[in-house]
Design an enzyme around this catalytic site. Structure first.
Site, PDB file in Angstrom:
ATOM      1  CG  HIS A 265      26.321  76.471  40.483  1.00  0.00           C
ATOM      2  ND1 HIS A 265      26.754  77.754  40.692  1.00  0.00           N
ATOM      3  CD2 HIS A 265      26.679  75.752  41.596  1.00  0.00           C
ATOM      4  CE1 HIS A 265      27.339  77.822  41.882  1.00  0.00           C
ATOM      5  NE2 HIS A 265      27.290  76.634  42.448  1.00  0.00           N
TER       6      HIS A 265
ATOM      7  CB  CYS B  50      25.306  73.825  44.889  1.00  0.00           C
ATOM      8  SG  CYS B  50      27.011  74.351  44.741  1.00  0.00           S
TER       9      CYS B  50
END
Length: 345
Positions: A246, A134
């Site tokens: 994130h 990710c």
């Protein structure tokens, strides 16, 4: 006629997101199957305005299925991806099991979709395509157009990763610890090595012999595989008390001259990138702003005067979407749009 798609790991965070995004984007599917382990058989999951009942992966016949979108963990993918691929179904795997295999392409469509052309033209192939970590997915979306312009020599990455990257249990741990602090009933850490509420943990995945963690190594290895093996990459990965999204502080050193203004203009035109970069209070993106969005956001674009041809960036994305579910579906869309897959009979 449309395609037949199986979502493997349909009850997990990413699996549910895959089903949601397939419906949102109007993926051309006639049939969508939700698959999970035997303990989840019959469990209901949402697919647009429909409800699907989970079937058992162990006994599912993939003959005639075009795509298997997998997010069931590395050990499941390691065991099942080759079996599914052997039945003629194309596996797009979200785990780390196949990312570093020399015969499996690692794909972010905005970066290296062209790799699919040669792979799908092979007479003999594993029928497995890997989705990157990710953190790497959002990173390379931002780096690719800058590398094309001025050639990145070195990248120093610090990631600030949300708990959703560790699964539902980790999100529950953050929630329970946060509540517990206010009622003096602090639960002991179960998922993480230390308290995550009101804290940051510089440790994601297992430690390696050189002192880096596996998560940090993934960013290095995957960036090199997808973008350029000559780029020097170093990373520090940190878990932060954020539920979704994130963030990355990115320091870049280039071979050729590039200014912050040039970088900003390049990124504004880059596929998958949204620039939000006003030099004023709030003129940048945070994880809360990116949650539920498809774009990779870039803010705080500025020159690093400590090196020749240096830039600093702040990169934020929804890790459950671009970092996982969305990218997986975009790979399938790229294969369809490039005319690389004949529908199974």
């Amino acid at each position: 006629m449309g395609y037949k798609v199986a979502v493997v790991g349909a009850t997990g965070n990413v699996g549910r997101e895959m089903l949601s995004i397939l419906a949102e984007r109007g993926f051309p599917a006639d049939e969508v199957y939700a698959l999970a382990s035997s303990r989840s058989v019959g469990r209901e999951v949402s697919f647009g305005d429909k409800t699907l009942k989970c079937k058992d992966l162990q006994h599912f016949d993939f003959t005639g299925v075009d795509f298997a979108l997998m997010s069931a963990g590395g050990s499941i993918s390691e065991k099942w991806a080759p079996k599914i691929g052997a039945q003629g179904c194309l596996v797009i795997d979200n785990s780390s099991a196949w990312r570093y295999h020399q015969d499996v392409p690692l794909i972010v469509p905005e970066v290296n979709a062209h790799v699919l052309d040669a792979y799908m033209a092979k007479n003999e192939r594993m029928n497995i395509i890997a989705n990157p970590n990710c953190s790497t997915a959002q990173l390379v979306v931002a780096l690719k157009p800058l590398h094309d312009k001025a050639k990145i020599k070195r990248a120093v990455i610090s990631t600030y990763q949300s708990v959703s990257g560790s699964g539902k249990e980790a999100s529950d741990e953050l929630w329970n610890q946060t509540k517990g602090i206010y009622v003096t009933d602090m639960p002991e850490p179960q998922v993480y090595t230390k308290q995550i509420a009101f804290n940051v943990i510089p440790h994601i995945d297992v430690f390696m012999e050189d002192g880096y963690t596996k998560e940090e190594w993934k960013v290095l290895a995957e960036t090199k595989k997808m973008l350029d093996p000559k780029i020097k990459v170093t990373c520090t990965a940190v878990r932060v008390p954020v539920f979704v999204g994130h963030s990355e502080a990115v320091n870049l050193e280039f071979e050729n001259e590039i200014t912050a203004d040039e970088a900003r203009d390049i990124l504004r035109e880059a596929p998958g990138v949204m620039v939000v970069d006003s030099r004023e209070d709030g003129g940048y993106i945070t994880p809360i702003d990116a949650a539920g969005e498809d774009a990779t956001y870039v803010s705080r674009i500025r020159e690093d005067t400590t090196v020749e041809n240096g830039l600093n960036l702040w990169v934020v994305s929804d890790n459950l979407r671009k970092g996982a579910a969305l990218n997986t579906i975009q790979i399938a869309e790229s294969i369809i749009n490039r005319g690389l897959l004949t529908k199974a009979a």
